[in-house]
Each structure stands twice: as C-alpha cells, then as structure tokens.
Motif scaffolding. Structure first.
Motif, PDB file in Angstrom:
ATOM      1  N   GLN A  81       1.223  -1.126  -0.108  1.00 33.48           N
ATOM      2  CA  GLN A  81      -0.248   0.352  -0.200  1.00 33.48           C
ATOM      3  C   GLN A  81       0.855   1.502  -0.105  1.00 33.48           C
ATOM      4  OE1 GLN A  81      -3.741   0.199  -0.023  1.00 33.48           O
ATOM      5  NE2 GLN A  81      -3.230   2.141   0.225  1.00 33.48           N
ATOM      6  N   MET A  82       0.829   1.720  -1.003  1.00 34.54           N
ATOM      7  CA  MET A  82       1.842   3.165  -0.806  1.00 34.54           C
ATOM      8  C   MET A  82       0.475   4.276  -1.275  1.00 34.54           C
ATOM      9  SD  MET A  82       4.534   1.967  -4.202  1.00 34.54           S
ATOM     10  CE  MET A  82       2.727   1.300  -5.383  1.00 34.54           C
ATOM     11  N   ASN A  83       0.954   5.511   0.064  1.00 34.48           N
ATOM     12  CA  ASN A  83       0.447   6.484  -0.051  1.00 34.48           C
ATOM     13  C   ASN A  83       0.798   7.017   0.154  1.00 34.48           C
ATOM     14  OD1 ASN A  83      -2.145   5.235   0.491  1.00 34.48           O
ATOM     15  ND2 ASN A  83      -1.287   4.922   3.103  1.00 34.48           N
ATOM     16  N   SER A  84       0.470   8.642  -0.254  1.00 36.09           N
ATOM     17  CA  SER A  84       1.454  10.589   0.181  1.00 36.09           C
ATOM     18  C   SER A  84       2.417   9.414  -1.441  1.00 36.09           C
ATOM     19  CB  SER A  84       2.044  10.502   1.204  1.00 36.09           C
ATOM     20  OG  SER A  84       0.732  10.504   2.061  1.00 36.09           O
ATOM     21  N   LEU A  85       1.929   9.392  -2.177  1.00 39.79           N
ATOM     22  CA  LEU A  85       3.099   9.286  -3.119  1.00 39.79           C
ATOM     23  C   LEU A  85       3.548  10.730  -3.719  1.00 39.79           C
ATOM     24  CD1 LEU A  85       1.584   6.227  -4.972  1.00 39.79           C
ATOM     25  CD2 LEU A  85       3.495   6.631  -4.161  1.00 39.79           C
ATOM     26  N   LYS A  86       4.847  10.498  -4.014  1.00 39.56           N
ATOM     27  CA  LYS A  86       5.697  11.502  -4.352  1.00 39.56           C
ATOM     28  C   LYS A  86       6.506  11.316  -6.244  1.00 39.56           C
ATOM     29  CE  LYS A  86       7.452  11.833   0.260  1.00 39.56           C
ATOM     30  NZ  LYS A  86       8.691  12.603   1.129  1.00 39.56           N
ATOM     31  N   PRO A  87       7.054  12.129  -7.045  1.00 36.82           N
ATOM     32  CA  PRO A  87       7.759  12.406  -7.825  1.00 36.82           C
ATOM     33  C   PRO A  87       8.635  10.764  -8.100  1.00 36.82           C
ATOM     34  CG  PRO A  87       6.850  14.423  -8.016  1.00 36.82           C
ATOM     35  CD  PRO A  87       6.351  13.762  -6.167  1.00 36.82           C
ATOM     36  N   GLU A  88       9.189  10.690  -7.006  1.00 37.72           N
ATOM     37  CA  GLU A  88      10.712  10.022  -6.951  1.00 37.72           C
ATOM     38  C   GLU A  88       9.938   8.593  -6.915  1.00 37.72           C
ATOM     39  OE1 GLU A  88      10.044  12.894  -5.090  1.00 37.72           O
ATOM     40  OE2 GLU A  88      10.913  13.107  -3.028  1.00 37.72           O
ATOM     41  N   ASP A  89       9.302   8.561  -6.485  1.00 38.74           N
ATOM     42  CA  ASP A  89       9.292   6.823  -6.237  1.00 38.74           C
ATOM     43  C   ASP A  89       8.389   6.465  -7.344  1.00 38.74           C
ATOM     44  OD1 ASP A  89       6.271   8.450  -3.652  1.00 38.74           O
ATOM     45  OD2 ASP A  89       8.640   6.893  -3.163  1.00 38.74           O
ATOM     46  N   THR A  90       8.691   7.000  -8.826  1.00 32.84           N
ATOM     47  CA  THR A  90       8.643   6.867  -9.939  1.00 32.84           C
ATOM     48  C   THR A  90       9.478   5.695  -9.955  1.00 32.84           C
ATOM     49  OG1 THR A  90       7.289   8.508 -10.723  1.00 32.84           O
ATOM     50  CG2 THR A  90       8.293   7.655 -12.070  1.00 32.84           C
ATOM     51  N   ALA A  91       9.001   4.695 -10.697  1.00 35.05           N
ATOM     52  CA  ALA A  91      10.152   3.062 -11.018  1.00 35.05           C
ATOM     53  C   ALA A  91       9.300   2.176 -11.284  1.00 35.05           C
ATOM     54  CB  ALA A  91      10.561   2.970  -9.135  1.00 35.05           C
ATOM     55  N   VAL A  92      10.119   1.327 -11.517  1.00 36.56           N
ATOM     56  CA  VAL A  92       9.312  -0.247 -11.650  1.00 36.56           C
ATOM     57  C   VAL A  92       9.719  -0.582 -10.088  1.00 36.56           C
ATOM     58  CG1 VAL A  92       9.009  -2.748 -13.295  1.00 36.56           C
ATOM     59  CG2 VAL A  92       9.833  -0.012 -14.079  1.00 36.56           C
ATOM     60  N   TYR A  93       8.101  -2.013 -10.313  1.00 35.19           N
ATOM     61  CA  TYR A  93       8.548  -2.258  -8.666  1.00 35.19           C
ATOM     62  C   TYR A  93       8.388  -3.660  -8.754  1.00 35.19           C
ATOM     63  CZ  TYR A  93       7.557   2.361  -6.042  1.00 35.19           C
ATOM     64  OH  TYR A  93       8.195   3.518  -5.419  1.00 35.19           O
ATOM     65  N   TYR A  94       8.799  -4.250  -8.439  1.00 37.90           N
ATOM     66  CA  TYR A  94       9.687  -6.129  -8.458  1.00 37.90           C
ATOM     67  C   TYR A  94       9.303  -6.811  -6.775  1.00 37.90           C
ATOM     68  CZ  TYR A  94      12.272  -4.251 -12.627  1.00 37.90           C
ATOM     69  OH  TYR A  94      12.220  -4.247 -13.754  1.00 37.90           O
ATOM     70  N   CYS A  95       8.275  -7.448  -7.228  1.00 39.14           N
ATOM     71  CA  CYS A  95       7.948  -9.063  -6.446  1.00 39.14           C
ATOM     72  C   CYS A  95       9.438  -9.831  -6.511  1.00 39.14           C
ATOM     73  CB  CYS A  95       6.990  -9.303  -6.549  1.00 39.14           C
ATOM     74  SG  CYS A  95       6.138 -10.521  -5.236  1.00 39.14           S
ATOM     75  N   TYR A  96       9.984 -10.319  -4.601  1.00 39.39           N
ATOM     76  CA  TYR A  96      11.023 -11.318  -4.979  1.00 39.39           C
ATOM     77  C   TYR A  96      11.556 -11.394  -4.119  1.00 39.39           C
ATOM     78  CZ  TYR A  96      16.154 -12.587  -4.001  1.00 39.39           C
ATOM     79  OH  TYR A  96      16.877 -13.280  -3.671  1.00 39.39           O
ATOM     80  N   ALA A  97      11.546 -13.073  -4.184  1.00 40.16           N
ATOM     81  CA  ALA A  97      10.997 -14.377  -3.464  1.00 40.16           C
ATOM     82  C   ALA A  97      12.354 -14.596  -3.385  1.00 40.16           C
ATOM     83  CB  ALA A  97      10.194 -15.289  -3.669  1.00 40.16           C
ATOM     84  N   PRO A  98      13.556 -14.414  -2.175  1.00 38.73           N
ATOM     85  CA  PRO A  98      14.269 -15.412  -2.101  1.00 38.73           C
ATOM     86  C   PRO A  98      15.088 -16.593  -2.736  1.00 38.73           C
ATOM     87  CG  PRO A  98      13.107 -14.668   0.395  1.00 38.73           C
ATOM     88  CD  PRO A  98      12.599 -14.341  -0.885  1.00 38.73           C
ATOM     89  N   LEU A  99      13.759 -17.502  -2.179  1.00 42.14           N
ATOM     90  CA  LEU A  99      13.807 -18.824  -1.953  1.00 42.14           C
ATOM     91  C   LEU A  99      12.752 -19.187  -3.159  1.00 42.14           C
ATOM     92  CD1 LEU A  99      12.958 -19.827   2.087  1.00 42.14           C
ATOM     93  CD2 LEU A  99      15.513 -20.019   0.635  1.00 42.14           C
ATOM     94  N   PRO A 100      13.485 -19.388  -4.138  1.00 43.54           N
ATOM     95  CA  PRO A 100      14.756 -19.620  -4.831  1.00 43.54           C
ATOM     96  C   PRO A 100      15.335 -19.052  -5.304  1.00 43.54           C
ATOM     97  CG  PRO A 100      13.530 -21.080  -6.272  1.00 43.54           C
ATOM     98  CD  PRO A 100      12.675 -19.955  -5.523  1.00 43.54           C
TER      99      PRO A 100
END
Length: 113
Positions: A81-100
């Motif tokens: 959940q992302m609130n109070s978003l700023k221009p510097e939050d602009t990006a590609v967002y990735y989900c990550y699972a360390p296993l594996p």
C-alpha cells in the motif's frame, strides 16, 4: 506458470495512492521472507520493503510512514500500500522471493501531475 506476478501499477498524481499486489506460485510462500524492490531509470534496483515469514516488516527510509507491506499466506500474496506518493517514487516495482531467488516481471508506477 510465472512464479511471481505483480499488478496494481499505474499513473497517479503526487499525493495519491496505489496498491500493488504480487501473486506467488511454485514457491514455499509461507517460508519466504518476501520483498518489494524498485528501479528508477538510470538507477540501481533498491529495496523498498520486506516482510518476514512471521510478518515482521522493514522499510527503506525514503518510504517509511507512507508505504505498508502485508502478506496473506492463505492466498500466497503480498501487497504494498503506497500513500502520499511523490514523483521520486516513480519506478518499476518488483516482487522478490529469496527462496529460490525469483523475481516478478515488474509493474510500472508513475507519479506525475
């Protein structure tokens, strides 16, 4: 079947909100310390938020107080959940699972007026 699939990105005005989701498959989700990363143009990928298998969370200083990570082990999903978003939050967002060591395909978040 892709192991991690993100959704929920888009274009939002500064001060707005977005909710990202990541649906996991083919992993032992309940044992994974899941995370969200992001990568802005010309910058390195950085950790945004992490949630342990037990539900403990930690955040990058830049998003503390604005972003909230959560998980639903019954549905094998994590959310951001992302609130109070700023221009510097602009990006590609990735989900990550360390296993594996799985990455999602990424979802674009653009904060602009």
């Amino acid at each position: 079947q892709v192991p991690l699939v993100e959704s929920g990105g888009g274009l939002v005005q500064p001060g707005g909100s977005l909710r990202l989701s990541c649906a996991a498959s083919r992993i032992t989700f309940s044992l994974n310390h899941m995370a969200w990363y992001r990568q802005a143009p010309g910058k390195e990928r950085e950790l945004v938020a992490r949630i342990s298998s037990g539900g403990n969370t930690n955040y990058a200083d830049s998003v503390k107080g604005r972003f909230t990570i959560s998980r639903d082990n019954a549905k094998n999903t994590i959310n951001l959940q992302m609130n109070s978003l700023k221009p510097e939050d602009t990006a590609v967002y990735y989900c990550y699972a360390p296993l594996p060591n799985f990455w999602g395909q990424g979802t674009q978040v653009t904060v602009s007026s």
